[in-house]
Write an enzyme that holds these catalytic residues in place. Structure first.
Site, PDB file in Angstrom:
ATOM      1  CG  HIS A  18      -2.737   6.572 -25.145  1.00 19.98           C
ATOM      2  ND1 HIS A  18      -3.095   5.262 -24.940  1.00 19.98           N
ATOM      3  CD2 HIS A  18      -3.842   7.187 -25.630  1.00 19.98           C
ATOM      4  CE1 HIS A  18      -4.364   5.097 -25.281  1.00 19.98           C
ATOM      5  NE2 HIS A  18      -4.837   6.258 -25.714  1.00 19.98           N
ATOM      6  CE  LYS A  42     -17.011   2.819 -22.380  1.00 20.33           C
ATOM      7  NZ  LYS A  42     -16.070   3.394 -23.318  1.00 20.33           N
ATOM      8  NE  ARG A  91      -7.322   6.930 -32.962  1.00 16.38           N
ATOM      9  CZ  ARG A  91      -8.119   6.286 -32.144  1.00 16.38           C
ATOM     10  NH1 ARG A  91      -7.623   5.526 -31.224  1.00 16.38           N
ATOM     11  NH2 ARG A  91      -9.426   6.367 -32.249  1.00 16.38           N
ATOM     12  CB  SER A 129      -7.076   1.368 -26.038  1.00 14.22           C
ATOM     13  OG  SER A 129      -6.162   2.335 -25.584  1.00 14.22           O
TER      14      SER A 129
END
Length: 162
Positions: A18, A42, A91, A129
């Site tokens: 990031h 979440k 990614r 993450s």
């Protein structure tokens, strides 16, 4: 006219991938907002306030990087902020299909906003993450994969649970 970009995400936690994209985005755009998603459904490891505090500390020396939170539709937030660009990280090929669908939907919702895809430095392409949290929870080393402040905060979280 200056170009304002928004880089959205949960950033739970902020990784060096990031940081790489934000730093490079800050060179490409006049300003970039790190927009931390607040999702009540979440249960993040770090609260929204902690994620904001961490990101602000990491980018304290970059005057053109702002940290903010948002909820709801991203394009609504981007429009309210007057930004022209959404920055998304890719990614691997596996990220592309989801990000491509999101970019097309965002374009349909607001044709004035462009999506720009950026790849992190090769050494961070496998980092997520979720993976950082999992490795750390199992006692693995994440040094060099997250900013030092994040590593410290992860250790604090682990110590608080003991």
């Amino acid at each position: 006219m200056s170009t304002l970009a928004v880089y959205p995400g949960s950033f739970d936690p902020l990784t060096n991938g990031h940081v790489d994209i934000i730093t490079r985005g800050a060179r490409l755009f006049d300003r970039i907002i790190v927009a931390i998603l607040v999702n009540a459904e979440k249960a993040p490891l770090f609260t929204a306030e902690e994620r904001v505090e961490i990101a602000r500390a990491v980018f304290k020396d970059r005057r053109n990087v702002e940290v903010d939170t948002f909820d709801g539709l991203l394009v609504d937030y981007v429009g309210r902020r007057g930004a022209q660009v959404i920055v998304r990280g890719l990614r691997a090929i596996s990220d592309f299909e989801f990000e491509f669908q999101m970019a097309l939907m965002n374009q349909r919702l607001n044709r004035q906003i462009e999506t720009v895809f950026m790849m992190p430095d090769e050494k961070y392409t496998y980092i997520s993450s979720r993976l950082i949290k999992e490795v750390f929870a199992l006692g693995g080393q994440v040094h060099g994969l997250v900013p030092e402040l994040v590593e410290e905060r992860l250790r604090d979280k682990r110590a608080a649970r003991v």
